[in-house]
Design an enzyme around this catalytic site. Structure first.
Site, PDB file in Angstrom:
ATOM      1  N   ARG A 207     -10.630   4.084  -1.075  1.00 27.06           N
ATOM      2  CA  ARG A 207     -10.703   2.688  -0.066  1.00 27.06           C
ATOM      3  C   ARG A 207     -10.230   4.339   2.007  1.00 27.06           C
ATOM      4  NH1 ARG A 207      -5.258   2.411  -3.738  1.00 27.06           N
ATOM      5  NH2 ARG A 207      -5.527   0.098  -3.883  1.00 27.06           N
TER       6      ARG A 207
ATOM      7  N   ASP B 210      -4.477  -7.755  -4.619  1.00 30.51           N
ATOM      8  CA  ASP B 210      -4.457  -9.301  -3.184  1.00 30.51           C
ATOM      9  C   ASP B 210      -5.210 -10.874  -4.501  1.00 30.51           C
ATOM     10  OD1 ASP B 210      -4.101  -8.697  -1.112  1.00 30.51           O
ATOM     11  OD2 ASP B 210      -6.184  -7.701  -0.946  1.00 30.51           O
TER      12      ASP B 210
ATOM     13  N   HIS C 192       1.027  -0.872  -0.350  1.00 33.51           N
ATOM     14  CA  HIS C 192      -0.059  -0.187  -0.437  1.00 33.51           C
ATOM     15  C   HIS C 192       1.077   1.467   0.162  1.00 33.51           C
ATOM     16  CE1 HIS C 192      -3.362  -2.044   0.870  1.00 33.51           C
ATOM     17  NE2 HIS C 192      -4.010  -1.985   0.086  1.00 33.51           N
TER      18      HIS C 192
ATOM     19  N   ARG D 282       2.232  -9.315  -0.775  1.00 37.34           N
ATOM     20  CA  ARG D 282       2.501  -8.094  -1.600  1.00 37.34           C
ATOM     21  C   ARG D 282       3.493  -7.073  -1.155  1.00 37.34           C
ATOM     22  NH1 ARG D 282      -3.490  -6.095  -1.701  1.00 37.34           N
ATOM     23  NH2 ARG D 282      -2.415  -3.982  -2.276  1.00 37.34           N
TER      24      ARG D 282
ATOM     25  N   GLU E 162     -11.315 -10.600  -5.154  1.00 35.63           N
ATOM     26  CA  GLU E 162      -9.510 -10.919  -4.731  1.00 35.63           C
ATOM     27  C   GLU E 162      -8.925 -11.703  -3.958  1.00 35.63           C
ATOM     28  OE1 GLU E 162      -8.674  -6.978  -2.714  1.00 35.63           O
ATOM     29  OE2 GLU E 162     -10.503  -7.385  -1.814  1.00 35.63           O
TER      30      GLU E 162
ATOM     31  N   CYS F  84      -9.885  -3.053 -10.246  1.00 38.19           N
ATOM     32  CA  CYS F  84      -9.709  -1.658  -9.712  1.00 38.19           C
ATOM     33  C   CYS F  84      -8.138  -2.305  -8.969  1.00 38.19           C
ATOM     34  CB  CYS F  84     -10.300  -1.307  -8.086  1.00 38.19           C
ATOM     35  SG  CYS F  84     -10.465  -2.446  -7.063  1.00 38.19           S
TER      36      CYS F  84
HETATM   37  C1  PEP Z   1      -6.192  -5.503  -4.732  1.00 37.88           C
HETATM   38  O1  PEP Z   1      -6.437  -5.735  -3.436  1.00 37.88           O
HETATM   39  O2  PEP Z   1      -5.582  -5.192  -5.696  1.00 37.88           O
HETATM   40  C2  PEP Z   1      -6.775  -3.608  -4.190  1.00 37.88           C
HETATM   41  C3  PEP Z   1      -7.652  -2.648  -5.295  1.00 37.88           C
HETATM   42  O3  PEP Z   1      -7.429  -3.422  -2.489  1.00 37.88           O
HETATM   43  P1  PEP Z   1      -6.079  -3.221  -1.323  1.00 37.88           P
HETATM   44  O4  PEP Z   1      -4.426  -2.913  -2.806  1.00 37.88           O
HETATM   45  O5  PEP Z   1      -6.818  -1.997  -0.822  1.00 37.88           O
HETATM   46  O6  PEP Z   1      -5.811  -4.025  -1.199  1.00 37.88           O
HETATM   47 MG    MG Z   2      -7.232  -5.654  -1.904  1.00 34.68          MG
END
Ligand code: PEP
Ligand code: MG
Length: 581
Positions: free
Chosen positions: A305, A465, A198, A475, A441, A512
């Site tokens: 988010r 995810d 993130h 990740r 995800e 997304c």
């Molecule tokens: C994802 O997991 O692709 C997503 C958009 O959510 P985040 O990156 O906030 O986990």
């Molecule tokens: Mg996610």
């Protein structure tokens, strides 16, 4: 002497400026011996720090609102008790006196003894209390070192210094990155981190050039060194000579010119050459980002988010505060859809305000996202009520993160129904037809789509995810970042199946995750039939340019061939062939 470091590029662009090093509090503790006549002073310094933390905890406790979960109060009481225990309030003073070491060092020695004792305990619950001890110790250390956290001192320096500054850190949390939003740094590099952590996502959304996984950058770079950061190539040049500096200044100028040219596309529709209309939405973290999304020409928010509203604070934002935040976004978007994702806390997104006593062994597999919300009904209900109230002011959609089980969706829908009936009773207005969608995800969700298309109005694929859980790659961990592969056949299969499954059931599907903003993937996703992309605003116009020069019908055939290919090299060649402009 000039030298070059290589890491993982996570956010493109070129930044040139001076280095500012960030050191975490616990690593920053100095160890030194004190003269005999300074021992009493050192003991007094320790006593004052403990007293300051006592007061801090008491104030926190007193400021808890009536609606705050009872556990928060219990948690603060527990920390006060740990602090008052002679093992922390007295023993370090004895160590200072006996060993003549400074207060911070004495405290660290005592913490090591206590943690070792806790580790011996058989009862798992009591053993876990060692984390509470270390948290209390962190608080005392902060009080000893002074009010300024490493981020605060970075900000103070940014304000006092002329010219661009690049942050060099071992690691930065998503919460730290929020601070960047308000204070413009030119870019950042970290020793650790993965491309879809993130922290990296936030760097992209801020359009800040960034590199992660540089390993020993913080040790090799000195404060105020000149740095050139190439966020596209993942190269950091330390102490460059004049010729190299000039070359990169020219490159930076050329990139800025390209960006300006792209702006011409802002009002153009994202329509393919063969006439398919594509929706380009934006991912945002804070209400203020909605304006950036509009400026980039986004025709909706595809992912808000909301967990970032809960960071860098001690208390959970109240329902009213959340309502105001959501309403602000809805108003800025003037009738365009705003997809508000319910709290997705956990894994690499931590927030003190919603911290639980139990620390998960593997946070990415633990109580995060919808699991957390269902385990904390008061927080979930408060957020749903706030979202519903905001829906009265425009077009709002609710998005449930990380669904895997049908019963999670059923329960979430029950909470939404409960929130609606409560609002009705209280005479508070909301839009009755708010769409509810779920994030795909977790591979299990992609493979049992039938369960979800029956219950939900739309789906959104979170590729970050989805890749993490399909390939069992954390990740945020740079040691396995080379295995994080968006083009793995299993990943492509799950994405294409979800898009097809949604189309068959008449349920719209968006992407997304970061893949939606990666130019290399745009045509492949189009060829899979994707017509809704949501990405960080900084990437939106480049993706639009790629879309308006693509033929969706032709791509469908080419992508079918890619999906039949297993050989990784051949697959990559075919994907690259799609992108020959
Ligand atoms: C994802 O997991 O692709 C997503 C958009 O959510 P985040 O990156 O906030 O986990
Ligand atoms: Mg996610």
């Amino acid at each position: 002497m000039s030298f070059t470091l290589h890491g993982i590029p996570v956010s493109g662009g070129i930044a040139i400026g001076r280095a500012h090093l960030i050191t975490p509090v616990s690593l920053d503790v100095s160890h030194y011996l004190v003269e005999a006549d300074r021992v009493q002073g050192e003991i007094e310094r320790y006593r004052a720090a403990v007293q300051a933390v006592q007061e801090e905890l008491r104030t926190l406790h007193d400021s808890l609102s009536a609606s705050a979960p009872g556990e928060l109060g219990t948690f603060l009481d527990l920390h006060s008790m740990i602090l008052a225990d002679p093992m922390l309030s007295k023993e370090p003073k004895r160590i200072i006196e006996e060993r003549r070491c400074n207060a911070e060092w004495a405290l660290i020695q005592q913490m090591d003894v206590l943690v070792a004792q806790f580790e011996e305990i058989e009862d798992a619950y009591l053993r876990e209390r060692k984390h509470d001890v270390t948290q209390v110790v962190e608080r005392i250390l902060k009080a000893l070192i002074g009010a300024k956290s490493p981020m605060e001192s970075a900000l103070a320096k940014a304000e006092s210094q002329e010219g661009a500054m690049l942050v060099v850190a071992h690691d930065l949390s998503p919460a730290d990155m929020l601070v960047f939003k308000e204070h413009q740094f030119a870019g950042f590099v970290t020793d650790v981190g993965g491309p879809t952590s993130h922290t990296a996502i936030l760097a992209r959304s801020l359009a800040l050039p960034a590199i992660v996984a540089l390993h020993h950058a913080r040790e090799m770079i000195e404060e105020d060194d000149w740095l050139i950061l190439d966020g596209h190539a993942g190269v950091l040049i330390v102490a460059p000579d004049d010729a190299v500096l000039e070359e990169y200044r020219l490159k930076r100028g050329a990139l800025e010119l390209e960006k300006k040219k792209l702006k011409r596309l802002k009002h153009a529709a994202a329509t393919t050459l063969d006439g398919f209309e594509v929706e380009l939405h934006a991912n945002i973290e804070l209400p203020e980002d909605a304006k950036t999304a509009r400026d980039a020409g986004a025709t909706g928010i595809g992912l808000f988010r909301t967990e970032f509203l809960f960071m860098n604070r001690k208390e959970i934002p109240s329902e009213d505060e959340q309502y105001e935040a959501y309403r602000k976004v809805v108003e800025v978007m003037k009738g365009y859809p705003v997809t508000i994702r319910t709290l997705d806390i956990g894994a690499d997104k931590e927030a003190e305000s919603v911290q639980r006593e139990h620390t998960a062994l593997t946070p990415a597999l633990g109580l995060r996202a919808i699991r957390y919300c269902l385990a904390e009904p008061q927080i979930f209900l408060g957020q749903l009520r706030a979202i519903l109230r905001a829906s009265h002011h425009g077009k709002v959609k609710i998005l449930l993160p990380m669904i895997a089980h049908a019963h999670e969706v059923t329960q979430a829908l029950q909470f939404i129904a409960l929130a609606k009936s409560q609002l009705e009773e209280e005479g508070k207005r909301y839009a009755p037809d708010v769409a509810v969608g779920g994030m795909i995800e977790i591979p299990a969700a992609a493979l049992s789509l039938g369960l979800f298309v029956k219950k939900l109005d739309y789906l959104s694929i979170g590729t970050n995810d989805l890749i993490q859980y399909t390939l069992a790659i954390d990740r945020a961990d740079d040691e396995v970042a080379h295995l994080y592969d968006p083009l793995h056949p299993a990943v492509l299969y799950l994405i294409s199946q979800t898009i097809r499954g949604g189309a068959k059931a008449g349920v719209p599907v968006a992407v997304c995750g970061e893949m939606a903003g990666e130019l290399r993937m745009t045509r492949m996703l189009l060829g899979m039939g994707l017509k809704q992309f949501s990405m960080h605003p900084a990437q939106l116009l480049s993706v639009k340019q790629r879309i308006v020069t693509s033929n969706m019908t032709e791509l469908e055939e080419q992508v079918r061939r890619i999906l039949r290919t297993e050989d990784p090299e051949r697959l990559r060649d075919l994907v690259d062939a799609l992108n020959v402009v």
